[in-house]
Design a protein around this motif. Structure first.
Motif, PDB file in Angstrom:
ATOM      1  N   ARG A  41      59.889  47.711  25.843  1.00  0.00           N
ATOM      2  CA  ARG A  41      60.991  47.637  26.806  1.00  0.00           C
ATOM      3  C   ARG A  41      60.478  47.768  28.242  1.00  0.00           C
ATOM      4  N   GLN A  42      59.520  48.654  28.471  1.00  0.00           N
ATOM      5  CA  GLN A  42      58.964  48.797  29.811  1.00  0.00           C
ATOM      6  C   GLN A  42      58.180  47.546  30.217  1.00  0.00           C
ATOM      7  N   SER A  43      57.500  46.945  29.269  1.00  0.00           N
ATOM      8  CA  SER A  43      56.762  45.717  29.550  1.00  0.00           C
ATOM      9  C   SER A  43      57.727  44.597  29.936  1.00  0.00           C
ATOM     10  N   ARG A  44      58.850  44.488  29.232  1.00  0.00           N
ATOM     11  CA  ARG A  44      59.847  43.470  29.561  1.00  0.00           C
ATOM     12  C   ARG A  44      60.407  43.702  30.960  1.00  0.00           C
ATOM     13  N   LEU A  45      60.638  44.960  31.290  1.00  0.00           N
ATOM     14  CA  LEU A  45      61.171  45.312  32.604  1.00  0.00           C
ATOM     15  C   LEU A  45      60.155  44.974  33.708  1.00  0.00           C
ATOM     16  N   ALA A  46      58.902  45.297  33.478  1.00  0.00           N
ATOM     17  CA  ALA A  46      57.862  44.985  34.458  1.00  0.00           C
ATOM     18  C   ALA A  46      57.713  43.482  34.639  1.00  0.00           C
ATOM     19  N   SER A  47      57.874  42.729  33.557  1.00  0.00           N
ATOM     20  CA  SER A  47      57.787  41.272  33.640  1.00  0.00           C
ATOM     21  C   SER A  47      58.904  40.709  34.504  1.00  0.00           C
ATOM     22  N   LEU A  48      60.090  41.290  34.389  1.00  0.00           N
ATOM     23  CA  LEU A  48      61.212  40.840  35.216  1.00  0.00           C
ATOM     24  C   LEU A  48      60.952  41.142  36.693  1.00  0.00           C
ATOM     25  N   GLU A  49      60.443  42.314  36.978  1.00  0.00           N
ATOM     26  CA  GLU A  49      60.156  42.675  38.370  1.00  0.00           C
ATOM     27  C   GLU A  49      59.102  41.750  38.976  1.00  0.00           C
ATOM     28  N   GLU A  50      58.103  41.421  38.180  1.00  0.00           N
ATOM     29  CA  GLU A  50      57.078  40.492  38.659  1.00  0.00           C
ATOM     30  C   GLU A  50      57.654  39.096  38.862  1.00  0.00           C
ATOM     31  N   LEU A  51      58.545  38.689  37.943  1.00  0.00           N
ATOM     32  CA  LEU A  51      59.153  37.365  38.017  1.00  0.00           C
ATOM     33  C   LEU A  51      59.951  37.186  39.303  1.00  0.00           C
ATOM     34  N   MET A  52      60.625  38.210  39.733  1.00  0.00           N
ATOM     35  CA  MET A  52      61.473  38.111  40.922  1.00  0.00           C
ATOM     36  C   MET A  52      60.656  37.807  42.176  1.00  0.00           C
ATOM     37  N   ARG A 110      58.054  35.801  42.296  1.00  0.00           N
ATOM     38  CA  ARG A 110      57.394  34.500  42.198  1.00  0.00           C
ATOM     39  C   ARG A 110      58.236  33.411  42.855  1.00  0.00           C
ATOM     40  N   ALA A 111      57.588  32.633  43.742  1.00  0.00           N
ATOM     41  CA  ALA A 111      58.292  31.559  44.443  1.00  0.00           C
ATOM     42  C   ALA A 111      58.316  30.259  43.641  1.00  0.00           C
ATOM     43  N   ASP A 112      57.476  30.160  42.604  1.00  0.00           N
ATOM     44  CA  ASP A 112      57.397  28.928  41.827  1.00  0.00           C
ATOM     45  C   ASP A 112      58.378  28.897  40.656  1.00  0.00           C
ATOM     46  N   VAL A 113      59.245  29.900  40.562  1.00  0.00           N
ATOM     47  CA  VAL A 113      60.224  29.958  39.475  1.00  0.00           C
ATOM     48  C   VAL A 113      61.620  29.810  40.081  1.00  0.00           C
ATOM     49  N   ASP A 114      62.411  28.924  39.486  1.00  0.00           N
ATOM     50  CA  ASP A 114      63.761  28.692  39.991  1.00  0.00           C
ATOM     51  C   ASP A 114      64.637  29.927  39.801  1.00  0.00           C
ATOM     52  N   VAL A 115      65.641  30.015  40.657  1.00  0.00           N
ATOM     53  CA  VAL A 115      66.586  31.129  40.559  1.00  0.00           C
ATOM     54  C   VAL A 115      67.312  31.098  39.212  1.00  0.00           C
ATOM     55  N   SER A 116      67.609  29.892  38.722  1.00  0.00           N
ATOM     56  CA  SER A 116      68.306  29.774  37.442  1.00  0.00           C
ATOM     57  C   SER A 116      67.475  30.368  36.306  1.00  0.00           C
ATOM     58  N   GLU A 117      66.157  30.125  36.332  1.00  0.00           N
ATOM     59  CA  GLU A 117      65.282  30.669  35.294  1.00  0.00           C
ATOM     60  C   GLU A 117      65.193  32.192  35.413  1.00  0.00           C
ATOM     61  N   LYS A 118      65.135  32.690  36.623  1.00  0.00           N
ATOM     62  CA  LYS A 118      65.104  34.140  36.817  1.00  0.00           C
ATOM     63  C   LYS A 118      66.377  34.774  36.259  1.00  0.00           C
ATOM     64  N   PHE A 119      67.508  34.169  36.564  1.00  0.00           N
ATOM     65  CA  PHE A 119      68.776  34.715  36.078  1.00  0.00           C
ATOM     66  C   PHE A 119      68.844  34.653  34.555  1.00  0.00           C
ATOM     67  N   ARG A 120      68.335  33.559  33.966  1.00  0.00           N
ATOM     68  CA  ARG A 120      68.324  33.439  32.507  1.00  0.00           C
ATOM     69  C   ARG A 120      67.504  34.557  31.870  1.00  0.00           C
ATOM     70  N   ARG A 121      66.354  34.862  32.460  1.00  0.00           N
ATOM     71  CA  ARG A 121      65.488  35.902  31.902  1.00  0.00           C
ATOM     72  C   ARG A 121      66.137  37.291  32.037  1.00  0.00           C
ATOM     73  N   VAL A 122      66.813  37.524  33.143  1.00  0.00           N
ATOM     74  CA  VAL A 122      67.501  38.815  33.314  1.00  0.00           C
ATOM     75  C   VAL A 122      68.604  38.956  32.272  1.00  0.00           C
ATOM     76  N   MET A 123      69.395  37.898  32.091  1.00  0.00           N
ATOM     77  CA  MET A 123      70.478  37.946  31.106  1.00  0.00           C
ATOM     78  C   MET A 123      69.928  38.076  29.692  1.00  0.00           C
ATOM     79  N   GLU A 124      68.780  37.455  29.423  1.00  0.00           N
ATOM     80  CA  GLU A 124      68.143  37.570  28.107  1.00  0.00           C
ATOM     81  C   GLU A 124      67.746  39.018  27.835  1.00  0.00           C
ATOM     82  N   ALA A 125      67.220  39.701  28.850  1.00  0.00           N
ATOM     83  CA  ALA A 125      66.849  41.109  28.687  1.00  0.00           C
ATOM     84  C   ALA A 125      68.083  41.961  28.379  1.00  0.00           C
ATOM     85  N   TYR A 126      69.175  41.681  29.051  1.00  0.00           N
ATOM     86  CA  TYR A 126      70.420  42.412  28.782  1.00  0.00           C
ATOM     87  C   TYR A 126      70.915  42.145  27.361  1.00  0.00           C
ATOM     88  N   GLN A 127      70.800  40.908  26.902  1.00  0.00           N
ATOM     89  CA  GLN A 127      71.230  40.577  25.541  1.00  0.00           C
ATOM     90  C   GLN A 127      70.382  41.297  24.505  1.00  0.00           C
TER      91      GLN A 127
END
Length: 257
Positions: free
Chosen positions: A133-144, A146-163
């Motif tokens: 769980r901490q690794s998933r959380l750290a991955s999300l923080e790192e993802l935010m 990154r400029a090469d990742v679309d906002v839609s993909e970032k939002f999808r990953r955040v919602m996936e973590a919540y699910q």
């Protein structure tokens, strides 16, 4: 008297022949003129026929060109309608792009707040699968960042973590891990029943404990729970069909079954 009559007939014949020859000679220019007229008429008729054929051919070409023009007019009208539709779509897309820019500026702070809330939730939650769980959380923080990742993909990953976190509350799971027991690190089996119970058992079953969420500490269990916990572990590993399980559960800081 007879010879004179004969001479008269001969003379008459000669006179008639002479008259015929004279008439033939007089008619020759007329005949020649008629032949010339006929030849000219034939030539004129051929010219007229050629003109008629050419006119008919040009008329057919004219009709064919008119049909092509009519088809092109219909095609041009269709293209104009398509261009109008594309212009409307272009205007809508331009408006959508402007809206997306506004949404992106608003959704990024929202995602950051969601990640912070998830961090707090995991910290205060029952301590299962901490590393994952901490690794998933750290991955999300790192993802935010990154400029090469679309906002839609970032939002999808955040919602996936919540699910995933939501799914933990509806499942039973058994997994291996390590615990510090009596000053020593030992391999144990963990049993998670939703977020209701988190239990550990050493390999030999000599030590067992349950997490008290109210006091946020592990509390030991006696040997009477060994069979129930072992059965629950087998159910969680799909080695045994689901059945009624007798497990220790803490509620309002009181132990019970």
């Amino acid at each position: 008297m007879k010879p004179s009559f004969a001479y008269a007939l001969v003379f008459a014949g000669m006179l008639a022949s002479s008259n015929a020859m004279a008439q033939d000679q007089a008619l020759e220019p007329v005949v020649d003129a008629a032949n010339e007229i006929n030849q000219s008429a034939r030539s004129s008729q051929l010219t007229v026929d050629k003109i008629a054929d050419s006119t008919q051919e040009r008329m057919q070409q004219y009709k064919q060109i008119n049909r092509q023009i009519e088809g092109l007019e219909v095609y041009v009208q269709q293209l104009e309608r398509q261009l109008q539709s594309q212009q409307v779509e272009q205007n809508e897309l331009s408006a959508s792009i402007d809206e997306v820019s506004v949404v992106e500026r608003q959704i990024t702070p929202l995602m950051l707040r969601m990640i912070n809330s998830l961090d707090t939730f995991i910290t205060l939650d029952v301590p299962f699968l901490n590393e994952e769980r901490q690794s998933r959380l750290a991955s999300l923080e790192e993802l935010m960042d990154r400029a090469d990742v679309d906002v839609s993909e970032k939002f999808r990953r955040v919602m996936e973590a919540y699910q995933i976190e939501a799914e933990y509350g509806r499942t039973i799971e058994a997994y291996n891990g390590e615990m510090e027991l009596a000053g020593q690190t030992q391999e144990v089996e963990f049993l998670r029943v939703g977020r209701t119970a988190l239990i550990y058992k050493t390999r030999n079953g000599d030590s067992m404990g349950v997490w008290n969420q109210q006091q946020r500490e592990w509390q030991p269990l006696d040997a009477s729970y060994k069979n129930g916990i072992q059965e629950a572990l087998r159910v969680a590993r799909k080695q045994l069909a689901p059945d009624l399980l007798m497990l220790p559960i803490f509620a309002n800081a009181q132990a019970g079954e």
